[in-house]
Design a protein around this motif. Structure first.
Motif, PDB file in Angstrom:
ATOM      1  N   GLU A 128    -100.406  69.088   1.413  1.00  0.00           N
ATOM      2  CA  GLU A 128    -101.813  69.447   1.442  1.00  0.00           C
ATOM      3  C   GLU A 128    -102.673  68.291   0.936  1.00  0.00           C
ATOM      4  OE1 GLU A 128    -104.703  73.032  -0.164  1.00  0.00           O
ATOM      5  OE2 GLU A 128    -102.533  73.254  -0.224  1.00  0.00           O
ATOM      6  N   GLY A 129    -102.223  67.626  -0.110  1.00  0.00           N
ATOM      7  CA  GLY A 129    -102.953  66.487  -0.641  1.00  0.00           C
ATOM      8  C   GLY A 129    -103.045  65.352   0.367  1.00  0.00           C
TER       9      GLY A 129
ATOM     10  N   LEU B 146     -93.223  74.684  -3.662  1.00  0.00           N
ATOM     11  CA  LEU B 146     -94.623  74.554  -4.062  1.00  0.00           C
ATOM     12  C   LEU B 146     -95.023  73.096  -4.253  1.00  0.00           C
ATOM     13  CD1 LEU B 146     -94.987  77.547  -6.516  1.00  0.00           C
ATOM     14  CD2 LEU B 146     -95.989  77.290  -4.256  1.00  0.00           C
TER      15      LEU B 146
ATOM     16  N   ALA C  57     -97.828  71.248  -1.950  1.00  0.00           N
ATOM     17  CA  ALA C  57     -98.989  70.620  -2.577  1.00  0.00           C
ATOM     18  C   ALA C  57     -99.114  69.160  -2.156  1.00  0.00           C
ATOM     19  CB  ALA C  57     -98.881  70.728  -4.091  1.00  0.00           C
TER      20      ALA C  57
END
Length: 63
Positions: free
Chosen positions: A53-54, A46, A50
């Protein structure tokens, strides 16, 4: 928005999708091999997803 910007944004989205997909797939393989470590693997998955994605969002805003 120009054509090169649109193509660049598409490549960014495709790259982020491939990266997150690979993370998920490799995490599932790792959990299948070592079910007792599933909590640590999921947490790491996760966090990595993240971060990818950022970076993808940041690259989209820069494009």
């Amino acid at each position: 928005m120009t054509i090169p910007n649109i193509v660049g944004a598409g490549l960014i989205v495709i790259g982020a999708g491939i990266g997150i997909g690979r993370i998920g797939g490799q995490a599932m393989e790792a959990i299948a091999r070592q079910p007792e470590a599933s909590g640590k693997i999921q947490t790491a998955m996760l966090i990595a997803a993240a971060l990818i994605e950022g970076i993808g969002f940041a690259a989209l805003f820069a494009a």
